[in-house]
Design an enzyme around this catalytic site. Structure first.
Site, PDB file in Angstrom:
ATOM      1  N   GLY A   1       0.824  -1.210   0.000  1.00 55.85           N
ATOM      2  CA  GLY A   1       0.000   0.000   0.000  1.00 55.85           C
ATOM      3  C   GLY A   1       0.858   1.259   0.000  1.00 55.85           C
ATOM      4  O   GLY A   1       0.514   2.255  -0.635  1.00 55.85           O
TER       5      GLY A   1
ATOM      6  N   GLN B   1      -7.504   0.413   4.154  1.00 57.28           N
ATOM      7  CA  GLN B   1      -8.269  -0.207   5.245  1.00 57.28           C
ATOM      8  C   GLN B   1      -9.669  -0.656   4.816  1.00 57.28           C
ATOM      9  O   GLN B   1     -10.356  -1.328   5.585  1.00 57.28           O
ATOM     10  CB  GLN B   1      -8.399   0.768   6.435  1.00 57.28           C
ATOM     11  CG  GLN B   1      -7.103   0.968   7.208  1.00 57.28           C
ATOM     12  CD  GLN B   1      -6.655  -0.273   7.993  1.00 57.28           C
ATOM     13  OE1 GLN B   1      -7.424  -1.214   8.211  1.00 57.28           O
ATOM     14  NE2 GLN B   1      -5.406  -0.285   8.423  1.00 57.28           N
TER      15      GLN B   1
ATOM     16  N   SER C   1      -3.819  -3.223  -0.178  1.00 56.62           N
ATOM     17  CA  SER C   1      -2.684  -3.970   0.355  1.00 56.62           C
ATOM     18  C   SER C   1      -3.157  -5.349   0.813  1.00 56.62           C
ATOM     19  O   SER C   1      -4.082  -5.452   1.629  1.00 56.62           O
ATOM     20  CB  SER C   1      -2.101  -3.183   1.538  1.00 56.62           C
ATOM     21  OG  SER C   1      -1.083  -3.940   2.144  1.00 56.62           O
ATOM     22  N   GLY C   2      -2.518  -6.396   0.294  1.00 58.66           N
ATOM     23  CA  GLY C   2      -2.975  -7.772   0.531  1.00 58.66           C
ATOM     24  C   GLY C   2      -3.097  -8.157   1.995  1.00 58.66           C
ATOM     25  O   GLY C   2      -4.012  -8.900   2.376  1.00 58.66           O
ATOM     26  N   HIS C   3      -2.187  -7.659   2.836  1.00 62.86           N
ATOM     27  CA  HIS C   3      -2.168  -8.183   4.208  1.00 62.86           C
ATOM     28  C   HIS C   3      -3.267  -7.623   5.097  1.00 62.86           C
ATOM     29  O   HIS C   3      -3.428  -8.057   6.236  1.00 62.86           O
ATOM     30  CB  HIS C   3      -0.787  -7.989   4.839  1.00 62.86           C
ATOM     31  CG  HIS C   3      -0.398  -6.591   5.194  1.00 62.86           C
ATOM     32  ND1 HIS C   3      -0.419  -6.152   6.492  1.00 62.86           N
ATOM     33  CD2 HIS C   3       0.048  -5.545   4.455  1.00 62.86           C
ATOM     34  CE1 HIS C   3       0.005  -4.894   6.527  1.00 62.86           C
ATOM     35  NE2 HIS C   3       0.291  -4.503   5.298  1.00 62.86           N
TER      36      HIS C   3
ATOM     37  N   CYS D   1       1.786   1.041  11.706  1.00 58.65           N
ATOM     38  CA  CYS D   1       3.195   0.724  11.449  1.00 58.65           C
ATOM     39  C   CYS D   1       3.985   0.662  12.731  1.00 58.65           C
ATOM     40  O   CYS D   1       4.971  -0.039  12.811  1.00 58.65           O
ATOM     41  CB  CYS D   1       3.859   1.764  10.570  1.00 58.65           C
ATOM     42  SG  CYS D   1       2.742   2.630   9.576  1.00 58.65           S
TER      43      CYS D   1
HETATM   44  N1  PLP Z   1      -2.485   3.119   4.353  1.00 57.70           N
HETATM   45  C1  PLP Z   1      -3.177   2.723   5.426  1.00 57.70           C
HETATM   46  C2  PLP Z   1      -4.454   3.411   5.756  1.00 57.70           C
HETATM   47  C3  PLP Z   1      -2.718   1.675   6.216  1.00 57.70           C
HETATM   48  O1  PLP Z   1      -3.408   1.301   7.287  1.00 57.70           O
HETATM   49  C4  PLP Z   1      -1.508   1.037   5.855  1.00 57.70           C
HETATM   50  C5  PLP Z   1      -0.963  -0.059   6.685  1.00 57.70           C
HETATM   51  O2  PLP Z   1      -0.670   0.119   7.841  1.00 57.70           O
HETATM   52  C6  PLP Z   1      -0.826   1.476   4.716  1.00 57.70           C
HETATM   53  C7  PLP Z   1      -1.349   2.520   3.983  1.00 57.70           C
HETATM   54  C8  PLP Z   1       0.445   0.857   4.278  1.00 57.70           C
HETATM   55  O3  PLP Z   1       0.234  -0.391   3.674  1.00 57.70           O
HETATM   56  P1  PLP Z   1       1.449  -1.398   3.518  1.00 57.70           P
HETATM   57  O4  PLP Z   1       1.686  -1.984   4.853  1.00 57.70           O
HETATM   58  O5  PLP Z   1       0.975  -2.418   2.525  1.00 57.70           O
HETATM   59  O6  PLP Z   1       2.601  -0.626   3.006  1.00 57.70           O
END
Ligand code: PLP
Length: 376
Positions: A71, A180, A200-202, A328
Site C-alpha cells: 500500500g 483499510q 494492500s494484501g495483508h 506501522c
Molecule cells: N495506508 C493505510 C491506511 C494503512 O493502514 C496502511 C498499513 O498500515 C498502509 C497505507 C500501508 O500499507 P502497507 O503496509 O501495505 O505498506
C-alpha cells in the site's frame, strides 16, 4: 493458552484457504511471467486472472489495475507520479493521513514540488468539506486531493462520493488511500469518481509485501519504477507472482463473505464496546465508531495513570495483541500523530482494538477481565 489478536488494522492472519491455494500451485507455477514459452505464459495468464479479480471488485477495467509491493508504494506512486506526470502543483490533504501519504506529501512540499494544504479536522477526525470546496474554488493551480477512505487509527470515514463530486466540479484529481477498506466495503470507482485508490494484501487476510493501485484511464501515469516492461510498462521488476495470486484469492474470499464477516466483526465489536462502557465508565471512544466509522476499529482512551502508561506492555505479557499508535508502529507504542493532531493536550492513554471475523465474544471477555486486572 493461545494469544488473542485484536490488532487487525495493523495486519491480518492469512486465511487458511489462501495458504492451501498457494501451497497447491507453487510447485507447478514458477515460470517468469515475462518468458514467452509455456512456463512463462502460464504464469502470465495467472497474473492476468488475478488482475481481473481485483478490477472486478472495483468495477474498474483491467488496464487500470497495477500490482505493486504494498500500500505504501501504491500511495507514493499516485502522489509522486501525479505531480511529475499530470502537472499537479497543489495537494490538499489532512493531518491524520497514514504516514504512507503524510510523509510523501510533506516530502513533495519540502522539495518545493507542490504547495501543500492540510484541511481542518474536528475531534472525530472528520474533514471540513466546506473548507475543501472553498480551496478548490479559489485555486488556479492543478490540484490533487488526497484523503483516506477510512482512518486506520480511529476508523473515521470520509464521504467518498461527495468528495469525488467536488473534485470533479472543480477539475481536481482525487486520490484516496483505501488500504483499510478494500475487502470490507464495496467500492465502485466510477460512482466514487476517484482517480487513484490503493490496496494492500495483508489487510484482508492475504500476504504481506503485495498491493495494488487503481489508476483511472483519464489520469494515466508514467512508471514509478523503471526497468522491464512488466505491468504494461508501468512497474519494472519481475512480478511477485505468488503474492499477487494469493492477494487476489484473499480478495475473492473477502468479497464473497463480506456481509457475513461484517456482521460477525460488528457484533464482536459492539459486545466489546458495551463491556468496556459498563466496566470502565471513564473510557472514551475516538472517532464515530457507531455512526459510520469502520466496523473493524475501536479506538479507546483511558485516563492517564501509572498503570495505563504500561497498558500495551501489560496486555502483551497477558497474551493480548493490540496497538497504541499507528499500524506501522504497532507494539512500539510510539505516540500517534493522529491522536496527537486531534487531541494535542490530552494525556490519556489510547489503545486501538481492531477485529477480524476470527475473533469471538469469549476473547472479548478475556480481554475485559485482563484490562480490569491491569487498570483497577
Ligand atoms: N495506508 C493505510 C491506511 C494503512 O493502514 C496502511 C498499513 O498500515 C498502509 C497505507 C500501508 O500499507 P502497507 O503496509 O501495505 O505498506
Amino acid at each position: 493458552m493461545s494469544r488473542i489478536y485484536f490488532d487487525n488494522a495493523a495486519t491480518t492472519p492469512m486465511d487458511a484457504r489462501v495458504i492451501d491455494y498457494l501451497s497447491g500451485i507453487m510447485s507447478e507455477l514458477w515460470g517468469n511471467p515475462s518468458s514467452i514459452y509455456q512456463e512463462g505464459r502460464t504464469a502470465r495468464a495467472a497474473i492476468e486472472e488475478a488482475r481481473k479479480t481485483v478490477a472486478n471488485t472495483l468495477q474498474a477495467s483491467i488496464g487500470e489495475v497495477f500490482f505493486t509491493s504494498c500500500g505504501t508504494e501504491s500511495n507514493n506512486m499516485a502522489l509522486k507520479c501525479a505531480v511529475r506526470d499530470l502537472g499537479v502543483s497543489r495537494i490538499i490533504s489532512s493531518p491524520i493521513e497514514h504516514h504512507a501519504v503524510l510523509h510523501t506529501v510533506q516530502r513533495l512540499e519540502k522539495e518545493k514540488a507542490v504547495e501543500l494544504f492540510m484541511l481542518d479536522t474536528d475531534e472525530q477526525g472528520k474533514t471540513d468539506l466546506a473548507q475543501l470546496e472553498e480551496l478548490l474554488k479559489d485555486g488556479d493551480k492543478k490540484t490533487l486531493v488526497s484523503l483516506m477512505y477510512a482512518n486506520n487509527e480511529i476508523g473515521t470515514m470520509i464521504d467518498l462520493d461527495a468528495i469525488g463530486e467536488l473534485c470533479e466540479t472543480y477539475g481536481a484529481y482525487f486520490h484516496s488511500d483505501t488500504v483499510q477498506t478494500i475487502g470490507y466495503y464495496p467500492i465502485d470507482v466510477n460512482q466514487a469518481k476517484v482517480h487513484f485508490i490503493t490496496g494492500s494484501g495483508h489487510k484482508f487476510h492475504g500476504p504481506k509485501g503485495v498491493g495494488f493501485i487503481y489508476i483511472n484511464n483519464e489520469a494515466m501515469l508514467q512508471p514509478f519504477i523503471d526497468g522491464g516492461a512488466q505491468e504494461r510498462n508501468m512497474r519494472g521488476g519481475t512480478e511477485n507472482l505468488y503474492g499477487i495470486l494469493a492477494m487476489a484469492k484473499a480478495l475473492e474470499l473477502a468479497e464473497a463473505e463480506r456481509e457475513a464477516r461484517r456482521q460477525k466483526i460488528d457484533s464482536v465489536r459492539h459486545y466489546f464496546a458495551e463491556q468496556l462502557q459498563s466496566q470502565f465508565p471513564e473510557a472514551k471512544f475516538h472517532g464515530t465508531p457507531f455512526e459510520g466509522g469502520h466496523y473493524k476499529i475501536l479506538s479507546v482512551s483511558f485516563p492517564e495513570s501509572a498503570k495505563s502508561d504500561l497498558l500495551l506492555l501489560s496486555l502483551d505479557i497477558a497474551g493480548i495483541s493490540v496497538s497504541g499508535g499507528s499500524a506501522c508502529s504497532s507494539g512500539a507504542d510510539a505516540g500517534s500523530h493522529v491522536i496527537g493532531s486531534l487531541f494535542p493536550d490530552s494525556l490519556r492513554k489510547t489503545i486501538r482494538f481492531s477485529f477480524s471475523h476470527y475473533n469471538t465474544n469469549a476473547e472479548v471477555d478475556k480481554v475485559i477481565s485482563t484490562l480490569k486486572n491491569i487498570l483497577q
